[in-house]
Design a protein around this motif. Structure first.
Motif, PDB file in Angstrom:
ATOM      1  N   ALA A  29       0.833  -1.211   0.000  1.00 27.95           N
ATOM      2  CA  ALA A  29       0.000   0.000   0.000  1.00 27.95           C
ATOM      3  C   ALA A  29       0.867   1.260   0.000  1.00 27.95           C
ATOM      4  CB  ALA A  29      -0.923  -0.003   1.216  1.00 27.95           C
ATOM      5  N   ILE A  30       1.947   1.252   0.765  1.00 28.12           N
ATOM      6  CA  ILE A  30       2.831   2.422   0.826  1.00 28.12           C
ATOM      7  C   ILE A  30       3.499   2.656  -0.524  1.00 28.12           C
ATOM      8  CG2 ILE A  30       4.994   3.291   1.822  1.00 28.12           C
ATOM      9  CD1 ILE A  30       4.114   2.016   4.472  1.00 28.12           C
ATOM     10  N   TYR A  31       3.952   1.569  -1.175  1.00 29.53           N
ATOM     11  CA  TYR A  31       4.578   1.711  -2.490  1.00 29.53           C
ATOM     12  C   TYR A  31       3.623   2.352  -3.487  1.00 29.53           C
ATOM     13  CZ  TYR A  31       6.892   0.520  -6.876  1.00 29.53           C
ATOM     14  OH  TYR A  31       7.489   0.586  -8.106  1.00 29.53           O
ATOM     15  N   SER A  32       2.388   1.872  -3.485  1.00 33.64           N
ATOM     16  CA  SER A  32       1.401   2.419  -4.415  1.00 33.64           C
ATOM     17  C   SER A  32       1.048   3.856  -4.063  1.00 33.64           C
ATOM     18  CB  SER A  32       0.146   1.547  -4.402  1.00 33.64           C
ATOM     19  OG  SER A  32      -0.798   2.012  -5.335  1.00 33.64           O
ATOM     20  N   ALA A  33       0.870   4.135  -2.758  1.00 34.05           N
ATOM     21  CA  ALA A  33       0.514   5.491  -2.334  1.00 34.05           C
ATOM     22  C   ALA A  33       1.615   6.484  -2.666  1.00 34.05           C
ATOM     23  CB  ALA A  33       0.239   5.501  -0.819  1.00 34.05           C
ATOM     24  N   ALA A  36       1.778   8.757  -5.860  1.00 32.85           N
ATOM     25  CA  ALA A  36       0.886   9.908  -6.045  1.00 32.85           C
ATOM     26  C   ALA A  36       1.688  11.136  -6.449  1.00 32.85           C
ATOM     27  CB  ALA A  36       0.113  10.179  -4.760  1.00 32.85           C
ATOM     28  N   GLY A  37       1.024  12.027  -7.168  1.00 31.23           N
ATOM     29  CA  GLY A  37       1.700  13.213  -7.680  1.00 31.23           C
ATOM     30  C   GLY A  37       2.166  14.181  -6.616  1.00 31.23           C
ATOM     31  N   GLN A  38       1.678  14.064  -5.393  1.00 32.79           N
ATOM     32  CA  GLN A  38       2.057  14.992  -4.333  1.00 32.79           C
ATOM     33  C   GLN A  38       3.440  14.719  -3.771  1.00 32.79           C
ATOM     34  OE1 GLN A  38      -0.262  13.924  -0.536  1.00 32.79           O
ATOM     35  NE2 GLN A  38      -1.436  12.855  -2.117  1.00 32.79           N
ATOM     36  N   TYR A  39       4.078  13.583  -4.163  1.00 33.35           N
ATOM     37  CA  TYR A  39       5.386  13.228  -3.637  1.00 33.35           C
ATOM     38  C   TYR A  39       6.437  13.353  -4.734  1.00 33.35           C
ATOM     39  CZ  TYR A  39       2.343  11.253  -0.101  1.00 33.35           C
ATOM     40  OH  TYR A  39       1.371  11.093   0.855  1.00 33.35           O
ATOM     41  N   SER A  40       7.588  13.909  -4.360  1.00 33.32           N
ATOM     42  CA  SER A  40       8.646  14.162  -5.342  1.00 33.32           C
ATOM     43  C   SER A  40       9.751  13.119  -5.289  1.00 33.32           C
ATOM     44  CB  SER A  40       9.250  15.556  -5.104  1.00 33.32           C
ATOM     45  OG  SER A  40       9.775  15.658  -3.782  1.00 33.32           O
ATOM     46  N   VAL A  41       9.608  12.087  -4.466  1.00 36.69           N
ATOM     47  CA  VAL A  41      10.632  11.057  -4.341  1.00 36.69           C
ATOM     48  C   VAL A  41      10.144   9.759  -4.975  1.00 36.69           C
ATOM     49  CG1 VAL A  41      11.577  12.050  -2.225  1.00 36.69           C
ATOM     50  CG2 VAL A  41       9.755  10.355  -2.071  1.00 36.69           C
ATOM     51  N   PHE A  46       9.970   5.525   0.374  1.00 35.20           N
ATOM     52  CA  PHE A  46       9.122   5.304   1.544  1.00 35.20           C
ATOM     53  C   PHE A  46       9.132   3.833   1.959  1.00 35.20           C
ATOM     54  CE2 PHE A  46       7.073   9.195  -0.204  1.00 35.20           C
ATOM     55  CZ  PHE A  46       7.209   9.999   0.913  1.00 35.20           C
ATOM     56  N   VAL A  47       9.167   2.939   0.972  1.00 32.42           N
ATOM     57  CA  VAL A  47       9.160   1.505   1.276  1.00 32.42           C
ATOM     58  C   VAL A  47      10.433   1.119   2.021  1.00 32.42           C
ATOM     59  CG1 VAL A  47       9.175  -0.812   0.287  1.00 32.42           C
ATOM     60  CG2 VAL A  47       7.683   0.944  -0.676  1.00 32.42           C
ATOM     61  N   LYS A  48      11.579   1.609   1.556  1.00 31.46           N
ATOM     62  CA  LYS A  48      12.852   1.280   2.216  1.00 31.46           C
ATOM     63  C   LYS A  48      12.859   1.791   3.654  1.00 31.46           C
ATOM     64  CE  LYS A  48      15.596   1.315  -2.037  1.00 31.46           C
ATOM     65  NZ  LYS A  48      16.627   2.054  -2.826  1.00 31.46           N
ATOM     66  N   ARG A  49      12.361   2.997   3.849  1.00 32.00           N
ATOM     67  CA  ARG A  49      12.317   3.550   5.211  1.00 32.00           C
ATOM     68  C   ARG A  49      11.348   2.761   6.096  1.00 32.00           C
ATOM     69  NH1 ARG A  49      14.526   8.557   6.184  1.00 32.00           N
ATOM     70  NH2 ARG A  49      13.004   8.956   7.821  1.00 32.00           N
ATOM     71  N   GLN A  50      10.228   2.330   5.508  1.00 32.35           N
ATOM     72  CA  GLN A  50       9.277   1.553   6.288  1.00 32.35           C
ATOM     73  C   GLN A  50       9.865   0.186   6.665  1.00 32.35           C
ATOM     74  OE1 GLN A  50       6.736   2.797   7.551  1.00 32.35           O
ATOM     75  NE2 GLN A  50       5.137   1.284   7.956  1.00 32.35           N
ATOM     76  N   VAL A  51      10.622  -0.412   5.750  1.00 32.11           N
ATOM     77  CA  VAL A  51      11.287  -1.681   6.061  1.00 32.11           C
ATOM     78  C   VAL A  51      12.243  -1.503   7.239  1.00 32.11           C
ATOM     79  CG1 VAL A  51      12.958  -3.384   5.225  1.00 32.11           C
ATOM     80  CG2 VAL A  51      11.066  -2.678   3.760  1.00 32.11           C
ATOM     81  N   ILE A  52      12.961  -0.392   7.247  1.00 33.89           N
ATOM     82  CA  ILE A  52      13.874  -0.104   8.362  1.00 33.89           C
ATOM     83  C   ILE A  52      13.092   0.003   9.668  1.00 33.89           C
ATOM     84  CG2 ILE A  52      15.440   1.627   9.340  1.00 33.89           C
ATOM     85  CD1 ILE A  52      16.333   2.245   6.465  1.00 33.89           C
TER      86      ILE A  52
END
Length: 392
Positions: A29-33, A36-41, A46-52
């Protein structure tokens, strides 16, 4: 060697498997979210940080599991005091974002003390109720009132310190913890009826003040909180403003229909129509891309998770362990109900994350520690033919 084998056999692997499922759903869900166009990265950021965060959380969960939970009693008062001091530090030195002052800066990261205060409060109330249970084997209505007053004396200070940040969502989680643990303590239904009447009366007074003395009302409810209430009660009245986020979430979830549009194929999720979609509104992604079926699977996983916790709470012969598990249930249930409820218009919008699913550090670490406490109670409760006995 035999003791270690017995310990491992006592692990609730069903609970661990359900937690693993939630982790997998979260990363998808985080990868898909994050697309979105509101994020520039890149979405992988986000997935790598969430895994950490999951790795750190797993380490903390194991730490909370291996220490005999009976030893937690020795740290109850120091941790509670640390929690109150940290909330005071937020009040005087905290960082303000989006109209709320909830965070303390730690290097390049933001630390939210109220998340860990939830755990500290569970430990404090479990110890308090355990001592009360030992003192009163059978309680009268008067003694039940004394129990409630003691619980309120411990729970209300963090409740109000969090409420004035302002953070109504987390404050309500504190209230949920107190209510669940009082329920586990067997408090008379008459007292719950009185408490419900008091809460209803307070809400009625606030509505009356809003309609007749708005200046006085505004001293209790901040303008941005009131905007959220307006946007919740009548989002179509201001679809481009106060109701923008809620209507976007509802339309996104509704457009998923039965089977969803497919992974990373959500239109509204990618449009930037729903702010904070990788955190507070991540359920929108699940509803749009995996449909009613996917959302139902997630809710069923949550239901099974709590079912296992309830079994652990009632299987434990040590009331202190039962109170700990009850506190964790109260901590998680309200957050799930509130987060999903606010994305479909059943509840007003708050800043509560969806446990184990939303992107973020402090909330995830708190929830992982909470699961560690539940596993701790479970591995130290052995079942026998004629009853149960706590493992030493």
């Amino acid at each position: 060697m035999q003791e270690r084998k017995t310990y491992l056999q006592q692990l609730d692997y069903t609970l661990l498997f359900l937690l693993f499922l939630l982790m997998c759903i979260s990363l998808l869900a985080i990868y898909s979210a994050a697309m979105a166009g509101q994020y520039s990265v890149e979405p992988s950021h986000f997935v790598k940080r969430q895994v950490i965060w999951f790795v750190i959380g797993t380490a903390l969960m194991l730490g909370a599991m291996v220490i005999d939970y009976d030893l937690f009693k020795n740290f109850t008062i120091p941790l509670y005091v640390i929690g109150i001091i940290s909330l005071l530090a937020v009040h005087f030195f905290g960082i303000e974002r989006n109209g709320s002052q909830r965070w303390i800066g730690v290097g390049n990261n933001l630390f939210q003390p109220s998340e860990f205060v939830k755990i500290f409060l569970v430990l404090a109330l479990a110890h308090l109720l355990f001592l009360i249970t030992k003192e009163y084997r059978e309680r009268s209505l008067k003694e039940d009132c004394i129990v409630v007053l003691k619980v309120l004396a411990v729970g209300l200070p963090p409740f109000f310190l969090i409420l004035i940040q302002p953070d109504l969502g987390t404050a309500l989680v504190i209230a949920s913890i107190m209510g669940t643990m009082l329920l586990m303590a067997g408090i008379s239904w008459k007292i719950f009826a009185v408490l419900g009447t008091i809460i209803t009366s307070i809400l009625a007074i606030l509505v009356w003040l809003h309609n007749n003395y708005f200046a006085l009302f505004s001293k209790f409810i901040k303008s941005h909180q009131l905007d959220r209430i307006y946007g919740w009660l009548n989002p179509y009245n201001d679809p481009g403003g106060l109701g923008y986020q809620l209507l976007g979430a509802i339309q996104g979830i509704g457009s998923g229909q039965l089977y969803g549009k497919g992974f990373t194929e959500g239109v509204l999720s990618k449009s930037g129509r729903v702010p904070e979609i990788h955190t507070d509104f991540i359920f929108t992604v699940i509803g749009e891309e995996f449909g009613f079926l996917g959302a139902t699977i997630l809710i069923v996983v949550y239901f099974l998770l709590f079912y296992r916790m309830i079994i652990i709470a009632f299987s434990c012969n040590n009331m202190y362990g039962s109170y700990l598990v009850a506190g964790v249930i109260g901590l998680l249930v309200f957050q799930i109900f509130q987060n999903i409820g606010m994305t479909i218009g059943l509840m007003p919008i708050t800043g509560l994350a969806l446990p184990f699913i939303s992107y973020g550090g402090s909330a995830l670490l708190t929830n992982m520690i909470a699961i560690g406490i539940v596993l701790n109670v479970n591995v130290r409760t052995r079942q026998y033919m004629f009853g149960s006995e706590e493992m030493s």
